[in-house]
Structure formats: structure tokens, C-alpha cells
Design a protein around this motif. Structure first.
Motif, short mmCIF file in Angstrom:
data_model
loop_
_atom_site.label_atom_id
_atom_site.label_comp_id
_atom_site.label_asym_id
_atom_site.label_seq_id
_atom_site.Cartn_x
_atom_site.Cartn_y
_atom_site.Cartn_z
N MET A 55 15.71 -12.95 -9.24
CA MET A 55 15.16 -12.43 -7.98
C MET A 55 14.66 -11.01 -8.14
N SER A 56 15.39 -10.20 -8.95
CA SER A 56 15.02 -8.80 -9.09
C SER A 56 13.66 -8.65 -9.75
N GLU A 57 13.31 -9.59 -10.67
CA GLU A 57 12.01 -9.47 -11.34
C GLU A 57 10.85 -9.76 -10.39
N LEU A 58 11.13 -10.39 -9.24
CA LEU A 58 10.07 -10.65 -8.27
C LEU A 58 9.91 -9.50 -7.28
N MET A 59 10.88 -8.59 -7.26
CA MET A 59 10.78 -7.46 -6.33
C MET A 59 9.62 -6.54 -6.69
N THR A 60 9.38 -6.36 -7.99
CA THR A 60 8.31 -5.45 -8.41
C THR A 60 6.94 -5.93 -7.95
N PRO A 61 6.55 -7.20 -8.21
CA PRO A 61 5.25 -7.65 -7.69
C PRO A 61 5.21 -7.71 -6.17
N ALA A 62 6.35 -8.00 -5.52
CA ALA A 62 6.36 -8.04 -4.06
C ALA A 62 6.11 -6.65 -3.48
N LEU A 63 6.77 -5.64 -4.05
CA LEU A 63 6.55 -4.27 -3.59
C LEU A 63 5.14 -3.81 -3.92
N ALA A 64 4.64 -4.22 -5.10
CA ALA A 64 3.27 -3.88 -5.46
C ALA A 64 2.29 -4.49 -4.45
N GLY A 65 2.54 -5.72 -4.05
CA GLY A 65 1.70 -6.37 -3.06
C GLY A 65 1.77 -5.68 -1.71
N ALA A 66 2.98 -5.22 -1.33
CA ALA A 66 3.12 -4.52 -0.05
C ALA A 66 2.32 -3.22 -0.05
N VAL A 67 2.40 -2.48 -1.16
CA VAL A 67 1.63 -1.24 -1.27
C VAL A 67 0.14 -1.53 -1.23
N ALA A 68 -0.27 -2.58 -1.94
CA ALA A 68 -1.68 -2.97 -1.94
C ALA A 68 -2.14 -3.38 -0.54
N GLY A 69 -1.31 -4.12 0.16
CA GLY A 69 -1.66 -4.55 1.52
C GLY A 69 -1.78 -3.38 2.47
N LEU A 70 -0.87 -2.42 2.38
CA LEU A 70 -0.96 -1.24 3.23
C LEU A 70 -2.17 -0.39 2.86
N GLY A 71 -2.46 -0.33 1.56
CA GLY A 71 -3.59 0.47 1.12
C GLY A 71 -4.90 0.00 1.72
N VAL A 72 -5.06 -1.30 1.87
CA VAL A 72 -6.31 -1.82 2.43
C VAL A 72 -6.27 -1.90 3.95
#
Length: 234
Positions: free
Chosen positions: A1-18
Motif C-alpha cells: 500500500m505504501s508504494e501506491l501512496m507516492t503516485p497517489a500524492l503525485a496525482g493529487a499535486v498534479a490535479g491541484l496544479g491544473v
């Protein structure tokens, strides 16, 4: 589960950025929220769906592109970072100019007795007997169409996911990234709906400028993250 947190957080930052920079779509969404909160919620979902769709398309193609350019992977990352920095610079430059205020909302009709011919805008009415609530489905489709016409969103996700093709190559990682993008975009758009329904379009120009700066600041930070390590000239 922890290895999926990094892409999930990356996606959240990307989503907020746009999603965070308050451009024309945000102003329209605020006006929609002032008129009718339910249709505004549907409109917000439409915007988030387009963000998610562009991200899904880019995530599907990004690993394929990255796998075919692996010998020059560092240069691809650098080119993608340059595109993202250009998007951020353009947005930050625009934030230095005054953001045009949204026009005032139309005055609401005076409230009459219950059951009278002039019922309040938020009340539902039988067809042909009074004001008609704007269908949420129509608002959703309208905002999907308007948001899809913005090429910057597609370019943004294409540059970002191509640069991260290797890390998003696995199905779970890609799904976690998309979950982060969709959740962050939807949360931000629904936050605008709440603000619009509470305060209408009376959000100060200063606050709107800072959403530009924060959103495009995230884009710039993401660009620097994927640019390193720099390609070797040897």
C-alpha cells in the motif's frame, strides 16, 4: 500500500496544479453556484471528469512513449520539464495582471406566497407552472465541453506523464495516480461551488491572483522535480 501512496500524492499535486488557477471556467462555476448549487455541483464534476480523462489518456500513452525513447529518457524528462515550466511561467505572468472581476449576478425575483406564480429559484415546479430548475445533466455536459476545449490541460498531463513513464508503467501505480488527480480536481471544484454558494462571485481579486500563484507554483515545482537528474553531455 505504501508504494501506491507516492503516485497517489503525485496525482493529487498534479490535479491541484491544473485545477487551482482561477480562470474563466472558475468564474463560470462561481456564477453557476450562485444561481443553483445542485447544477453547479454537476458542473464541477464535469470539469473534474475532463481533468481525469486527459490524465488517463496521457497516463496510458506516457509509458509507451517513454519505453520507445529510453535511450534519451533524461532528455525527454528535460523537454517535459521545459514545457511545464513554460506553462507555469505563462500562468504566473498572467497573474501579475489584474484578473477581471465576474459580472454581478442577476437580481433574484421577489419571494411571493407559497404556491404563487413566482416561486423562488431553488424550488422545483411542475412543467409549465413556474420557473424550471436547470437540469444538472445539461450543466455537466456543458462544462465537459467547455473544459475539453482547453488544450493546456492536455499538454500539461502529456508532458507530466511522459516524463514519469517508468514510474507509472504498472497498473496499480497508474490507477493510484489517476485517483489522486480525480480526487484533487473534484475536491477543488466542489470547494469553489461551496464558496460560490456562500459568497457568490464576491471573491477578492487578490485571493484569485493567489490561486494562480499557488497553482502554477505547484506546476513549476513539479517541473523541477522531473527535470533532475539532468542529462549528461558526455
Amino acid at each position: 500500500m505504501s508504494e501506491l501512496m507516492t503516485p497517489a500524492l503525485a496525482g493529487a499535486v498534479a490535479g491541484l496544479g491544473v485545477a487551482m488557477p482561477m480562470g474563466a471556467m472558475s468564474v463560470l462555476l462561481l456564477q453557476e453556484a450562485l444561481r443553483h448549487r445542485r447544477t453547479a455541483m454537476a458542473a464541477a464534476a464535469g470539469i473534474a471528469v475532463v481533468d481525469l480523462g486527459y490524465a488517463a489518456l496521457a497516463t496510458a500513452l506516457g509509458p509507451w512513449v517513454a519505453s520507445h525513447v529510453s535511450p534519451v529518457e533524461a532528455w525527454v524528462r528535460l523537454a517535459s520539464a521545459a514545457i511545464l515550466l513554460a506553462i507555469a511561467a505563462r500562468g504566473l505572468s498572467a497573474s501579475a495582471r489584474p484578473v477581471p472581476s465576474a459580472p454581478p449576478p442577476p437580481p433574484a425575483p421577489p419571494a411571493l406566497e407559497a404556491g404563487g406564480p413566482g416561486r423562488s429559484p431553488d424550488s422545483s415546479a411542475a412543467p409549465g407552472t413556474g420557473t424550471r430548475t436547470r437540469p444538472a445533466a445539461r450543466a455537466f455536459a456543458r462544462y465537459v465541453g467547455l473544459t475539453a476545449l482547453n488544450p493546456t490541460t492536455a499538454l500539461y498531463f502529456a508532458a507530466l506523464t511522459t516524463a514519469q513513464g517508468a514510474t507509472l508503467g504498472s497498473g496499480p501505480a497508474g490507477a493510484a495516480f489517476l485517483l489522486g488527480v480525480g480526487a484533487a480536481s473534484l475536491l477543488w471544484q466542489q470547494t469553489l461551488v461551496v464558496l460560490g454558494s456562500l459568497a457568490g462571485t464576491r471573491i477578492s481579486d487578490t485571493a484569485r491572483v493567489w490561486t494562480f500563484r499557488l497553482g502554477y507554483g505547484l506546476v513549476a515545482a513539479y517541473a523541477l522535480k522531473i527535470a533532475f537528474p539532468l542529462p549528461s553531455l558526455a
